[in-house]
Design a protein around this motif. Sequence first.
Motif, short mmCIF file in Angstrom:
data_model
loop_
_atom_site.label_atom_id
_atom_site.label_comp_id
_atom_site.label_asym_id
_atom_site.label_seq_id
_atom_site.Cartn_x
_atom_site.Cartn_y
_atom_site.Cartn_z
N LYS A 16 0.82 -1.22 0.00
CA LYS A 16 0.00 0.00 0.00
C LYS A 16 0.85 1.27 0.00
CE LYS A 16 -4.14 -1.75 2.38
NZ LYS A 16 -5.12 -1.27 1.40
N GLY A 17 2.17 1.09 0.09
CA GLY A 17 3.06 2.25 0.11
C GLY A 17 3.11 2.94 1.45
N VAL A 18 2.75 2.23 2.52
CA VAL A 18 2.70 2.81 3.87
C VAL A 18 3.96 2.46 4.67
CG1 VAL A 18 1.37 2.89 6.02
CG2 VAL A 18 0.19 2.71 3.84
N PHE A 19 4.51 1.27 4.44
CA PHE A 19 5.75 0.82 5.08
C PHE A 19 6.85 0.72 4.03
CE2 PHE A 19 4.20 -1.86 8.96
CZ PHE A 19 3.60 -0.74 9.50
N LYS A 20 8.08 0.82 4.53
CA LYS A 20 9.23 0.68 3.65
C LYS A 20 10.36 0.01 4.42
CE LYS A 20 12.15 3.93 1.09
NZ LYS A 20 12.23 5.36 0.75
N PRO A 21 10.99 -1.04 3.84
CA PRO A 21 12.12 -1.67 4.53
C PRO A 21 13.34 -0.75 4.49
CG PRO A 21 11.79 -2.69 2.39
CD PRO A 21 10.67 -1.72 2.58
N ILE A 22 14.11 -0.74 5.57
CA ILE A 22 15.30 0.11 5.67
C ILE A 22 16.54 -0.76 5.45
CG2 ILE A 22 16.59 1.68 7.15
CD1 ILE A 22 13.95 1.93 8.84
N LEU A 23 17.31 -0.44 4.42
CA LEU A 23 18.54 -1.18 4.09
C LEU A 23 18.34 -2.69 4.30
CD1 LEU A 23 21.23 1.16 5.74
CD2 LEU A 23 20.43 1.16 3.38
N PRO A 24 17.45 -3.31 3.54
CA PRO A 24 17.08 -4.71 3.79
C PRO A 24 18.22 -5.72 3.71
CG PRO A 24 16.18 -3.93 1.70
CD PRO A 24 16.71 -2.73 2.40
N THR A 25 19.25 -5.41 2.93
CA THR A 25 20.37 -6.36 2.86
C THR A 25 21.21 -6.35 4.13
OG1 THR A 25 21.74 -4.68 1.78
CG2 THR A 25 20.55 -6.23 0.34
N LYS A 26 21.12 -5.26 4.89
CA LYS A 26 21.89 -5.14 6.13
C LYS A 26 21.05 -5.46 7.35
CE LYS A 26 24.79 -1.94 8.79
NZ LYS A 26 25.36 -0.58 8.86
N TYR A 27 19.84 -4.90 7.39
CA TYR A 27 19.00 -5.07 8.59
C TYR A 27 17.93 -6.13 8.35
CZ TYR A 27 21.40 -0.94 10.23
OH TYR A 27 22.37 -0.06 10.61
N ASN A 28 18.30 -7.34 8.62
CA ASN A 28 17.36 -8.46 8.50
C ASN A 28 17.84 -9.60 9.39
OD1 ASN A 28 18.77 -10.76 6.87
ND2 ASN A 28 19.32 -8.85 5.80
N TYR A 29 16.95 -10.46 9.76
CA TYR A 29 17.34 -11.67 10.48
C TYR A 29 16.27 -12.74 10.22
CZ TYR A 29 13.91 -10.39 14.06
OH TYR A 29 12.75 -10.05 14.71
N GLN A 30 16.65 -13.98 10.45
CA GLN A 30 15.73 -15.09 10.23
C GLN A 30 15.48 -15.86 11.52
OE1 GLN A 30 16.41 -17.60 6.82
NE2 GLN A 30 17.48 -15.99 5.70
N ILE A 31 14.25 -16.30 11.69
CA ILE A 31 13.89 -17.13 12.84
C ILE A 31 13.29 -18.42 12.31
CG2 ILE A 31 12.40 -17.35 14.86
CD1 ILE A 31 12.46 -14.45 15.27
N PRO A 32 13.77 -19.58 12.78
CA PRO A 32 13.15 -20.84 12.36
C PRO A 32 11.80 -21.03 13.04
CG PRO A 32 14.97 -21.26 13.87
CD PRO A 32 14.97 -19.79 13.61
N VAL A 33 10.76 -21.22 12.25
CA VAL A 33 9.43 -21.52 12.79
C VAL A 33 9.35 -23.03 13.00
CG1 VAL A 33 6.95 -21.50 12.34
CG2 VAL A 33 8.35 -19.53 11.71
N MET A 34 8.94 -23.42 14.21
CA MET A 34 8.93 -24.84 14.60
C MET A 34 7.51 -25.36 14.80
SD MET A 34 12.26 -25.58 15.25
CE MET A 34 13.78 -24.86 15.84
N LEU A 35 7.35 -26.64 14.51
CA LEU A 35 6.16 -27.37 14.93
C LEU A 35 6.54 -28.02 16.26
CD1 LEU A 35 3.34 -28.58 14.53
CD2 LEU A 35 4.38 -30.38 13.16
N ILE A 36 5.84 -27.64 17.32
CA ILE A 36 6.21 -28.07 18.67
C ILE A 36 5.15 -29.03 19.20
CG2 ILE A 36 6.72 -27.26 21.01
CD1 ILE A 36 7.29 -24.46 19.69
N SER A 37 5.61 -30.17 19.69
CA SER A 37 4.69 -31.15 20.25
C SER A 37 5.30 -31.78 21.50
CB SER A 37 4.35 -32.23 19.21
OG SER A 37 5.52 -32.86 18.75
N SER A 38 4.47 -32.44 22.28
CA SER A 38 4.94 -33.09 23.50
C SER A 38 5.34 -34.53 23.22
CB SER A 38 3.84 -33.05 24.56
OG SER A 38 4.20 -33.85 25.67
N LYS A 39 6.48 -34.95 23.75
CA LYS A 39 6.91 -36.33 23.57
C LYS A 39 5.92 -37.30 24.22
CE LYS A 39 11.83 -35.18 23.31
NZ LYS A 39 13.14 -35.22 23.97
#
Length: 299
Positions: free
Chosen positions: A254-277
């Motif tokens: 929509k042109g309301v947000f803009k990423p800032i220096l995306p090649t520098k300011y980014n990180y990844q988080i692994p999304v997990m499927l969590i269950s009980s043993k």
Amino acid sequence: MQVHDVDLRLLRIFVAIVECGGLSAAESRLNIGRSTISSHLSDLEVRLGIKLCKRGRSGFELTEPGRITYQASLELLQQCEAFATTVASSKDELAGRATISVIDTMVSDPRCGVARAISALRAKSDKIQFEINVCEAREVETSVVNGRSLVGLGVSRHQLRGLEYQPLHNEVNYLYCGVGHPLYDCDASETDSLLAEAEVISSNYTRDKESRNDGLNYQNSAVAYHDEGIAHLILSGQFIGYLPEHYASYWVDKGVFKPILPTKYNYQIPVMLISSKSSASSPLATALIEEIKRCHHHQ
């Protein structure tokens, strides 16, 4: 005391009150009025012969007997669910309550297989009740640990004993600013100096500087514990903050947000499927886990 059907109903109401943090907050979950909830709580206290909680102008607070009763209620209700599930499995049918805990905004990620898994399970059986709880990352894990949820979809920095973690995908987060913020329309030459002054939203959800070490300006002048809260603050045009790409794309388009220096300011988080043993032997839990994995990988 003998436990009857009416007691199980009252215990379910009591558990809902505790998890919602009070009688008024439990109205929407239980779909009954506050006065009726209060009456049911009083009936339970009479049946048990103990005061479960303090309620009044000072707010809702469990007594020590109330805390013990809450934990015992969780165990009893889980055993009832396990009984129903076991009986159903003996008849080769899937039945029971499929409870899922997820971190917020997962619904906007096209890779998330929860909706497709629910559809697939409903096609196999109409005797499954579905319940989804949206909560903070740590709550997803504790919800599975204490048996409140069969499975969880979330992120984890320190995995808990007794839980299974199966990686699903990596969620990419970028640093965003909104319209009205000096960084939104600045020249490239001004970016570094404006970044040094920009106030960054703090969030324990992503562990902030500990996970990113990005050298940015965290002043605790803006704090949020969910992505939606972070989005509100970015929309104000006063702060910058990290959001998952799939969630922020709505405002970027929509042109309301803009990423800032995306090649520098980014990180990844692994999304997990969590269950009980310990719940691995439950046919419903097994079917739910398998469907989420299958639907996740066949988008």
